[in-house]
Design a protein around this motif. Structure first.
Motif, PDB file in Angstrom:
ATOM      1  N   LEU A 116      41.747  66.459  35.734  1.00 53.07           N
ATOM      2  CA  LEU A 116      40.326  66.615  35.420  1.00 53.07           C
ATOM      3  C   LEU A 116      39.578  67.334  36.529  1.00 53.07           C
ATOM      4  O   LEU A 116      38.854  68.315  36.277  1.00 53.07           O
ATOM      5  CB  LEU A 116      39.689  65.260  35.126  1.00 53.07           C
ATOM      6  CG  LEU A 116      38.277  65.300  34.535  1.00 53.07           C
ATOM      7  CD1 LEU A 116      38.043  64.097  33.636  1.00 53.07           C
ATOM      8  CD2 LEU A 116      37.197  65.354  35.595  1.00 53.07           C
ATOM      9  N   ALA A 117      39.736  66.878  37.764  1.00 52.01           N
ATOM     10  CA  ALA A 117      39.007  67.499  38.879  1.00 52.01           C
ATOM     11  C   ALA A 117      39.464  68.927  39.112  1.00 52.01           C
ATOM     12  O   ALA A 117      38.650  69.830  39.349  1.00 52.01           O
ATOM     13  CB  ALA A 117      39.179  66.668  40.145  1.00 52.01           C
ATOM     14  N   GLY A 118      40.769  69.153  39.051  1.00 56.16           N
ATOM     15  CA  GLY A 118      41.288  70.490  39.302  1.00 56.16           C
ATOM     16  C   GLY A 118      40.914  71.489  38.223  1.00 56.16           C
ATOM     17  O   GLY A 118      40.529  72.628  38.516  1.00 56.16           O
ATOM     18  N   ILE A 119      41.018  71.075  36.959  1.00 53.49           N
ATOM     19  CA  ILE A 119      40.633  71.964  35.859  1.00 53.49           C
ATOM     20  C   ILE A 119      39.146  72.273  35.936  1.00 53.49           C
ATOM     21  O   ILE A 119      38.716  73.413  35.725  1.00 53.49           O
ATOM     22  CB  ILE A 119      40.999  71.323  34.503  1.00 53.49           C
ATOM     23  CG1 ILE A 119      42.515  71.214  34.356  1.00 53.49           C
ATOM     24  CG2 ILE A 119      40.417  72.142  33.349  1.00 53.49           C
ATOM     25  CD1 ILE A 119      42.965  70.346  33.196  1.00 53.49           C
ATOM     26  N   THR A 120      38.339  71.258  36.240  1.00 54.46           N
ATOM     27  CA  THR A 120      36.903  71.485  36.388  1.00 54.46           C
ATOM     28  C   THR A 120      36.625  72.526  37.462  1.00 54.46           C
ATOM     29  O   THR A 120      35.817  73.454  37.266  1.00 54.46           O
ATOM     30  CB  THR A 120      36.183  70.178  36.735  1.00 54.46           C
ATOM     31  OG1 THR A 120      36.396  69.224  35.693  1.00 54.46           O
ATOM     32  CG2 THR A 120      34.683  70.402  36.903  1.00 54.46           C
ATOM     33  N   LEU A 125      34.633  77.808  38.877  1.00 57.70           N
ATOM     34  CA  LEU A 125      34.642  79.010  39.702  1.00 57.70           C
ATOM     35  C   LEU A 125      34.841  80.267  38.858  1.00 57.70           C
ATOM     36  O   LEU A 125      34.307  81.332  39.190  1.00 57.70           O
ATOM     37  CB  LEU A 125      35.726  78.893  40.773  1.00 57.70           C
ATOM     38  CG  LEU A 125      35.441  77.809  41.826  1.00 57.70           C
ATOM     39  CD1 LEU A 125      36.607  77.675  42.797  1.00 57.70           C
ATOM     40  CD2 LEU A 125      34.147  78.106  42.586  1.00 57.70           C
ATOM     41  N   ARG A 126      35.574  80.156  37.762  1.00 55.30           N
ATOM     42  CA  ARG A 126      35.688  81.313  36.863  1.00 55.30           C
ATOM     43  C   ARG A 126      34.333  81.665  36.254  1.00 55.30           C
ATOM     44  O   ARG A 126      34.041  82.835  35.977  1.00 55.30           O
ATOM     45  CB  ARG A 126      36.684  81.014  35.746  1.00 55.30           C
ATOM     46  CG  ARG A 126      38.131  80.980  36.195  1.00 55.30           C
ATOM     47  CD  ARG A 126      39.047  80.896  34.996  1.00 55.30           C
ATOM     48  NE  ARG A 126      40.409  80.587  35.426  1.00 55.30           N
ATOM     49  CZ  ARG A 126      41.123  79.578  34.961  1.00 55.30           C
ATOM     50  NH1 ARG A 126      40.604  78.765  34.051  1.00 55.30           N
ATOM     51  NH2 ARG A 126      42.354  79.363  35.392  1.00 55.30           N
ATOM     52  N   THR A 127      33.498  80.654  36.038  1.00 52.03           N
ATOM     53  CA  THR A 127      32.183  80.880  35.447  1.00 52.03           C
ATOM     54  C   THR A 127      31.330  81.794  36.314  1.00 52.03           C
ATOM     55  O   THR A 127      30.549  82.609  35.808  1.00 52.03           O
ATOM     56  CB  THR A 127      31.454  79.535  35.238  1.00 52.03           C
ATOM     57  OG1 THR A 127      32.204  78.741  34.316  1.00 52.03           O
ATOM     58  CG2 THR A 127      30.051  79.731  34.695  1.00 52.03           C
ATOM     59  N   ALA A 153      37.282  78.032  46.721  1.00 45.11           N
ATOM     60  CA  ALA A 153      36.260  79.045  46.991  1.00 45.11           C
ATOM     61  C   ALA A 153      36.444  79.674  48.366  1.00 45.11           C
ATOM     62  O   ALA A 153      36.342  80.897  48.521  1.00 45.11           O
ATOM     63  CB  ALA A 153      34.872  78.430  46.859  1.00 45.11           C
ATOM     64  N   VAL A 154      36.722  78.846  49.373  1.00 47.69           N
ATOM     65  CA  VAL A 154      36.978  79.391  50.714  1.00 47.69           C
ATOM     66  C   VAL A 154      38.205  80.292  50.677  1.00 47.69           C
ATOM     67  O   VAL A 154      38.213  81.387  51.265  1.00 47.69           O
ATOM     68  CB  VAL A 154      37.154  78.248  51.734  1.00 47.69           C
ATOM     69  CG1 VAL A 154      37.665  78.792  53.064  1.00 47.69           C
ATOM     70  CG2 VAL A 154      35.836  77.511  51.946  1.00 47.69           C
ATOM     71  N   GLY A 155      39.242  79.855  49.951  1.00 49.22           N
ATOM     72  CA  GLY A 155      40.445  80.666  49.843  1.00 49.22           C
ATOM     73  C   GLY A 155      40.209  81.994  49.151  1.00 49.22           C
ATOM     74  O   GLY A 155      40.950  82.964  49.370  1.00 49.22           O
ATOM     75  N   ALA A 156      39.175  82.051  48.298  1.00 57.85           N
ATOM     76  CA  ALA A 156      38.852  83.288  47.586  1.00 57.85           C
ATOM     77  C   ALA A 156      37.879  84.171  48.351  1.00 57.85           C
ATOM     78  O   ALA A 156      37.466  85.214  47.850  1.00 57.85           O
ATOM     79  CB  ALA A 156      38.265  82.953  46.212  1.00 57.85           C
ATOM     80  N   LEU A 216      22.413  79.535  39.328  1.00 57.54           N
ATOM     81  CA  LEU A 216      22.651  78.116  39.540  1.00 57.54           C
ATOM     82  C   LEU A 216      23.432  77.586  38.355  1.00 57.54           C
ATOM     83  O   LEU A 216      23.013  77.759  37.202  1.00 57.54           O
ATOM     84  CB  LEU A 216      21.343  77.345  39.709  1.00 57.54           C
ATOM     85  CG  LEU A 216      21.497  75.828  39.983  1.00 57.54           C
ATOM     86  CD1 LEU A 216      20.401  75.334  40.926  1.00 57.54           C
ATOM     87  CD2 LEU A 216      21.487  75.005  38.701  1.00 57.54           C
ATOM     88  N   VAL A 217      24.564  76.963  38.625  1.00 61.60           N
ATOM     89  CA  VAL A 217      25.385  76.349  37.573  1.00 61.60           C
ATOM     90  C   VAL A 217      25.282  74.842  37.729  1.00 61.60           C
ATOM     91  O   VAL A 217      25.631  74.284  38.768  1.00 61.60           O
ATOM     92  CB  VAL A 217      26.857  76.806  37.661  1.00 61.60           C
ATOM     93  CG1 VAL A 217      27.657  76.196  36.514  1.00 61.60           C
ATOM     94  CG2 VAL A 217      26.944  78.324  37.611  1.00 61.60           C
TER      95      VAL A 217
END
Length: 306
Positions: A116-120, A125-127, A153-156, A216-217
């Motif tokens: 759940l947390a990972g898919i979220t 982030l794709r959004t 996000a940091v990795g990207a 803002l998401v």
């Protein structure tokens, strides 16, 4: 088989009951659950449980009966899965489109902490699109979603500011490369993207820190306090800001689970496990999770139980 069901009692939110093994629907596999993870949002559902609620969405285990239509992994395959419900049990039925195969290098505890947390985090982030060079503010960063969003996000290539009221949690987020603040007012904008999950007054403050034309998401309301936005107040803030609602749900989940598994296997994503316990301790663990006494994911093991 043994299954955990809601009780409606805040002090003892779940209890064991005997239940028949699930009867598989077309396209489902039967998984012997080795580990399952709890999510703080599930503790809220257990406060006033619906009669049909059979909790459990994050599981890892072994396929003991493959899907009759031949889809999905075969018998004996180790998997991570995200069923719609029913995962807090010895056996659960999972649609094969929401399973991913586990390599030997990833144990069931880390796998169960992913769904759940990972898919979220992935879908959130794709959004917002490409993150390289963008400034991102993440509020409510204390939970599993916040951990995964920060690391990904940091990795990207994003410059991430993470807001958490928990100093111990902030230390871990800083290790992942985020600048940490403990109040949204302390975040130094402007930000290209704000990922807001606390609700209440924090959303309007976070909105004021978005750059003109930014986004803002809104993906949660952890404070459980409704948001009020004043249109005339918005007029004095940044112009042309997009406010977007986000909710992760929507099967199939298998592809995203496979991505998470690959990132963990490559050492690019590190599930943070705050507690591992036998599933006889599920009720106590749910209370501790609700009261924020657990840092990171809580994972329960069914092995060695009755």
């Amino acid at each position: 088989m043994q299954r955990l069901i809601p009780t409606g009692d805040a002090a003892l939110p779940v209890a064991f009951t005997e239940a028949p093994q699930p009867v598989l629907e077309p396209g489902e596999a039967l998984v012997k659950v080795e580990a399952f993870a709890l999510n703080r949002g599930e503790t809220f559902l257990l406060e006033h449980p619906r009669p049909e609620l059979v909790p459990g969405k994050d599981i890892a285990g072994l396929v003991v009966q493959p899907a009759a239509d031949g889809s999905g992994p075969g018998i004996g395959t180790r998997v991570v899965g995200h069923p719609a419900q029913g995962g807090w049990a010895e056996y659960t039925a999972v649609p094969t489109h929401s399973l991913a195969v586990l390599p030997d290098t990833i144990d069931s505890v880390r796998a169960a902490a992913l769904p759940l947390a990972g898919i979220t985090a992935l879908r959130l982030l794709r959004t917002v699109g490409s993150l390289a060079g963008r400034r991102v503010l993440l509020t409510g960063a204390s939970g599993g979603v916040g951990h995964y969003v920060t690391e990904l996000a940091v990795g990207a290539g994003a410059e991430v500011t993470a807001m958490t009221a928990m100093p111990a949690r902030g230390e871990r987020l800083a290790e992942l490369g985020a600048e940490v603040v403990h109040e949204v007012t302390a975040a130094q904008g402007p930000f290209d993207v704000v990922l807001e999950s606390t609700g209440g007054p924090d959303l309007s403050v976070a909105l004021s820190k978005v750059r003109p034309g930014g986004m803002l998401v809104w993906f949660g309301q952890a404070s459980r306090t409704p948001v009020t936005l004043d249109f005339f107040h918005l007029l004095s803030g940044p112009e042309r800001v997009t406010i977007q609602h986000f909710h992760y749900a929507g099967a199939p989940y298998g592809s995203d689970l496979a991505t998470l598994v690959r990132l963990v296997a490559q050492g690019r994503l590190h599930p943070e496990i705050g507690r591992v316990a036998d599933w006889t301790k599920t009720a106590d663990t749910l209370v501790d999770l609700r009261e924020r006494r657990i840092r990171g994911k809580a994972v329960l093991l069914t092995r060695g139980t009755r």
